[in-house]
Design a protein around this motif. Structure first.
Motif, PDB file in Angstrom:
ATOM      1  N   GLN A  90      33.732 -40.171 -46.706  1.00  0.00           N
ATOM      2  CA  GLN A  90      33.053 -41.155 -45.862  1.00  0.00           C
ATOM      3  C   GLN A  90      33.721 -41.242 -44.496  1.00  0.00           C
ATOM      4  OE1 GLN A  90      32.944 -44.887 -47.963  1.00  0.00           O
ATOM      5  NE2 GLN A  90      31.647 -44.103 -49.610  1.00  0.00           N
ATOM      6  N   LEU A  91      35.043 -41.178 -44.484  1.00  0.00           N
ATOM      7  CA  LEU A  91      35.775 -41.210 -43.218  1.00  0.00           C
ATOM      8  C   LEU A  91      35.414 -40.005 -42.358  1.00  0.00           C
ATOM      9  CD1 LEU A  91      39.327 -42.289 -44.456  1.00  0.00           C
ATOM     10  CD2 LEU A  91      37.610 -43.729 -43.341  1.00  0.00           C
ATOM     11  N   TYR A  92      35.299 -38.841 -43.004  1.00  0.00           N
ATOM     12  CA  TYR A  92      34.925 -37.629 -42.259  1.00  0.00           C
ATOM     13  C   TYR A  92      33.477 -37.730 -41.776  1.00  0.00           C
ATOM     14  CZ  TYR A  92      33.694 -32.816 -41.209  1.00  0.00           C
ATOM     15  OH  TYR A  92      33.232 -31.686 -40.577  1.00  0.00           O
ATOM     16  N   ALA A  93      32.596 -38.187 -42.647  1.00  0.00           N
ATOM     17  CA  ALA A  93      31.174 -38.280 -42.294  1.00  0.00           C
ATOM     18  C   ALA A  93      30.953 -39.214 -41.110  1.00  0.00           C
ATOM     19  CB  ALA A  93      30.369 -38.763 -43.505  1.00  0.00           C
ATOM     20  N   GLU A 113      35.620 -40.665 -38.379  1.00  0.00           N
ATOM     21  CA  GLU A 113      36.888 -41.369 -38.251  1.00  0.00           C
ATOM     22  C   GLU A 113      38.082 -40.424 -38.423  1.00  0.00           C
ATOM     23  OE1 GLU A 113      38.892 -45.547 -39.820  1.00  0.00           O
ATOM     24  OE2 GLU A 113      36.804 -45.056 -40.278  1.00  0.00           O
ATOM     25  N   ILE A 114      37.897 -39.374 -39.213  1.00  0.00           N
ATOM     26  CA  ILE A 114      38.913 -38.326 -39.335  1.00  0.00           C
ATOM     27  C   ILE A 114      38.251 -36.984 -39.082  1.00  0.00           C
ATOM     28  CG2 ILE A 114      40.398 -39.607 -40.920  1.00  0.00           C
ATOM     29  CD1 ILE A 114      39.204 -37.977 -43.231  1.00  0.00           C
ATOM     30  N   GLY A 115      39.062 -35.970 -38.766  1.00  0.00           N
ATOM     31  CA  GLY A 115      38.513 -34.674 -38.384  1.00  0.00           C
ATOM     32  C   GLY A 115      38.521 -33.627 -39.471  1.00  0.00           C
ATOM     33  N   MET A 116      39.112 -33.953 -40.622  1.00  0.00           N
ATOM     34  CA  MET A 116      39.157 -33.009 -41.739  1.00  0.00           C
ATOM     35  C   MET A 116      39.041 -33.752 -43.052  1.00  0.00           C
ATOM     36  SD  MET A 116      42.087 -30.135 -41.060  1.00  0.00           S
ATOM     37  CE  MET A 116      42.127 -29.170 -39.530  1.00  0.00           C
ATOM     38  N   THR A 117      38.479 -33.066 -44.037  1.00  0.00           N
ATOM     39  CA  THR A 117      38.552 -33.529 -45.406  1.00  0.00           C
ATOM     40  C   THR A 117      38.833 -32.301 -46.264  1.00  0.00           C
ATOM     41  OG1 THR A 117      37.452 -34.804 -47.153  1.00  0.00           O
ATOM     42  CG2 THR A 117      36.037 -33.423 -45.772  1.00  0.00           C
ATOM     43  N   MET A 118      38.619 -32.398 -47.545  1.00  0.00           N
ATOM     44  CA  MET A 118      38.976 -31.301 -48.440  1.00  0.00           C
ATOM     45  C   MET A 118      38.136 -31.419 -49.701  1.00  0.00           C
ATOM     46  SD  MET A 118      42.732 -32.878 -49.363  1.00  0.00           S
ATOM     47  CE  MET A 118      43.100 -33.036 -47.610  1.00  0.00           C
ATOM     48  N   SER A 119      38.092 -30.349 -50.472  1.00  0.00           N
ATOM     49  CA  SER A 119      37.287 -30.391 -51.690  1.00  0.00           C
ATOM     50  C   SER A 119      37.727 -29.296 -52.641  1.00  0.00           C
ATOM     51  CB  SER A 119      35.804 -30.217 -51.365  1.00  0.00           C
ATOM     52  OG  SER A 119      35.033 -30.198 -52.551  1.00  0.00           O
ATOM     53  N   TYR A 120      37.544 -29.545 -53.932  1.00  0.00           N
ATOM     54  CA  TYR A 120      37.733 -28.503 -54.930  1.00  0.00           C
ATOM     55  C   TYR A 120      36.408 -27.795 -55.198  1.00  0.00           C
ATOM     56  CZ  TYR A 120      41.768 -27.075 -57.672  1.00  0.00           C
ATOM     57  OH  TYR A 120      42.870 -26.406 -58.127  1.00  0.00           O
ATOM     58  N   ASP A 121      35.401 -28.148 -54.450  1.00  0.00           N
ATOM     59  CA  ASP A 121      34.069 -27.543 -54.564  1.00  0.00           C
ATOM     60  C   ASP A 121      33.780 -26.800 -53.267  1.00  0.00           C
ATOM     61  OD1 ASP A 121      31.409 -26.904 -54.666  1.00  0.00           O
ATOM     62  OD2 ASP A 121      30.707 -28.900 -55.217  1.00  0.00           O
ATOM     63  N   PRO A 122      33.818 -25.460 -53.261  1.00  0.00           N
ATOM     64  CA  PRO A 122      33.633 -24.701 -52.020  1.00  0.00           C
ATOM     65  C   PRO A 122      32.298 -24.938 -51.332  1.00  0.00           C
ATOM     66  CG  PRO A 122      34.512 -23.287 -53.753  1.00  0.00           C
ATOM     67  CD  PRO A 122      34.110 -24.575 -54.409  1.00  0.00           C
ATOM     68  N   ALA A 123      31.294 -25.405 -52.085  1.00  0.00           N
ATOM     69  CA  ALA A 123      29.970 -25.604 -51.509  1.00  0.00           C
ATOM     70  C   ALA A 123      29.654 -27.067 -51.233  1.00  0.00           C
ATOM     71  CB  ALA A 123      28.898 -25.010 -52.430  1.00  0.00           C
ATOM     72  N   LEU A 124      30.607 -27.958 -51.460  1.00  0.00           N
ATOM     73  CA  LEU A 124      30.330 -29.377 -51.240  1.00  0.00           C
ATOM     74  C   LEU A 124      29.963 -29.647 -49.787  1.00  0.00           C
ATOM     75  CD1 LEU A 124      31.797 -32.557 -52.568  1.00  0.00           C
ATOM     76  CD2 LEU A 124      32.130 -32.176 -50.129  1.00  0.00           C
ATOM     77  N   ALA A 125      30.669 -29.001 -48.863  1.00  0.00           N
ATOM     78  CA  ALA A 125      30.389 -29.234 -47.442  1.00  0.00           C
ATOM     79  C   ALA A 125      28.954 -28.847 -47.111  1.00  0.00           C
ATOM     80  CB  ALA A 125      31.370 -28.446 -46.579  1.00  0.00           C
ATOM     81  N   PHE A 140      27.233 -34.841 -43.460  1.00  0.00           N
ATOM     82  CA  PHE A 140      28.225 -34.145 -42.645  1.00  0.00           C
ATOM     83  C   PHE A 140      27.535 -33.500 -41.453  1.00  0.00           C
ATOM     84  CE2 PHE A 140      31.633 -33.132 -46.136  1.00  0.00           C
ATOM     85  CZ  PHE A 140      31.819 -34.497 -46.329  1.00  0.00           C
ATOM     86  N   PRO A 141      28.212 -33.401 -40.306  1.00  0.00           N
ATOM     87  CA  PRO A 141      27.608 -32.770 -39.122  1.00  0.00           C
ATOM     88  C   PRO A 141      27.278 -31.302 -39.363  1.00  0.00           C
ATOM     89  CG  PRO A 141      29.952 -33.198 -38.785  1.00  0.00           C
ATOM     90  CD  PRO A 141      29.578 -33.905 -40.044  1.00  0.00           C
TER      91      PRO A 141
END
Length: 415
Positions: A273-276, A279-291, A300-301
């Motif tokens: 939510q912060l990334y969306a 408010e922050i410039g990076m996030t992370m995921s264990y799901d390569p396709a989540l972005a 997400f932009p």
């Protein structure tokens, strides 16, 4: 005494009901026979059963994939009703099964559970799982590379047929390409980026699964690589000393984190939510396709991309298992087999549905299934599968996880 006299036959009846089911002739069939029965007999036994799948319920796309795509297909083909039961955390599932085990509850409400890692080890060590069932599944036998390390072991623990591989995951960093066109390639470069962009980076507070995985990457890169941690934690006499560079790194970047490191997002969902919101410039995921999935949803932009570290990122497999006291084991077998079908795995691969990597071996699939899987549009935010596979790092065994998560509370969160 009267209550005890009434309770005993009741428990015996429950036990008999849990251990047997009626076949078409009304004769009792021991559920243990399902582990060796002909597959058609398993299908026949499953008809009319309601299968409860207990799983983390925090993803709308995963929930829709189960409810809208998989459950209707299983109902139509096998007359098995797949009911998703959302849970906040897999640990809650294990705790409930432990309670049922201690209470002697034989007719449980869970038929399938979604687990891996330390939760699988806890379930295995406490005899909470039904038995070696994967060899009964046609799709497992036909399409899974059973000897692959990530299939045969779960965070270093031998699977022993107690769980079936549902999908694969790999850690990726998520960033806005317009804001950081040259993302960090190492933890050293990440520290530099964090200090040059104060307030733009953070990670979920441990024991969040993704936050814990981020910290494990720090461990690998600041202490000389993963190889030294492939044995049991108890075999490393100076483990606490070896962990010190990791704590030092995390404390060094803390003042430059979001909110100056005074607080951390309580979950990956909060961090996303912060990334969306920018408010922050990076996030992370264990799901390569989540972005890619979040871009499709408009959260997400469009300029969102993912990246890996030069030395690779953690990869693992997530699994489905059947509890010891499942009331509908035949239906559970049929449902899990369908979840491992090429059709279900191909649909799961698409970011429009979930974006989860397939647990099937592409080379074992028939040509038309290979073609269908290769045609899935993973989106521009998703790295090519070949690149992901070339930079996979093994997970730590489960006994390290608790040490690291407790250590983070003492060495980072409380400082």
């Amino acid at each position: 005494m009267k209550k005890y006299a009434v309770l005993v036959p009741t428990l015996m009846a429950l036990s008999l009901a849990a251990c047997s089911s009626a076949d078409d002739n009304g004769e009792a069939v021991d559920s243990e026979e399902l582990l060796t029965a002909d597959w058609q007999q398993v299908i026949d036994e499953s008809a009319g059963q309601e299968v409860n799948i207990y799983m983390w319920g925090g993803s709308d796309s995963i929930n829709r994939y189960l409810d809208d795509r998989v459950a209707p297909r299983i109902k139509e083909q096998y007359d098995v009703t797949l009911k998703r039961v959302p849970m906040n955390d897999a640990q809650d599932i294990i705790n409930q099964l432990l309670d049922e085990k201690l209470a002697g509850k034989t007719g449980g409400s869970m038929d399938i559970i979604w687990i891996n890692g330390e939760n699988f080890k806890a379930a295995k060590d406490n005899d909470l799982l039904w038995g070696d069932f994967t060899s009964q599944l046609p799709n497992f036998n036909d399409f899974v590379d059973q000897d692959a390390p990530e299939i045969a072991q779960d965070f270093g623990e031998p699977v022993d047929g107690l769980e079936a591989p549902w999908g694969k995951a790999q850690f990726v960093f998520v960033h806005d390409d317009n804001k950081s066109p040259n993302p960090p390639a190492s933890m050293e470069e990440l520290a530099e980026w964090v200090k040059e962009n104060p307030g733009q980076f953070t990670y979920p507070a441990l024991p969040d699964f993704t936050g814990s995985a981020f910290v494990r990457h720090v461990l690998y890169e600041t202490t000389g690589g993963y190889e030294q941690y492939q044995g049991p934690a108890e075999d490393i006499d100076d483990l606490q000393q070896r962990l010190q560079p990791m704590w030092q790194y995390l404390n060094d970047i803390e003042p430059y984190l979001w909110r100056e490191g005074e607080t951390y997002p309580e979950s990956l969902a909060k961090q996303d939510q912060l990334y969306a919101s920018g408010e922050i410039g990076m996030t992370m995921s264990y799901d390569p396709a989540l972005a890619a999935s979040e871009v499709l949803k408009g959260r997400f932009p469009q300029s969102t991309r993912t990246f890996l570290l030069e030395n690779g990122t953690l990869a693992n497999t997530h699994f489905l298992s059947i509890p010891f006291n499942s009331s509908d084991k035949a239906g559970a077998l049929v449902a899990i087999n369908e979840l491992l079908s090429p059709e279900a795995q191909t649909a799961k691969l698409s970011p429009e549905n979930w974006g989860d990597l397939s647990s099937l071996d592409l080379d074992k699939l028939p040509p038309e299934a290979q073609q269908a899987m290769n045609k899935v549009d993973m989106g521009t935010a998703t790295l090519p599968l070949a690149e992901l596979e070339s930079k996979q790092l093994p997970e730590l065994s489960a006994d390290y996880i608790d040490i690291i998560e407790k250590g983070w509370m003492e060495n980072v969160a409380k400082k």
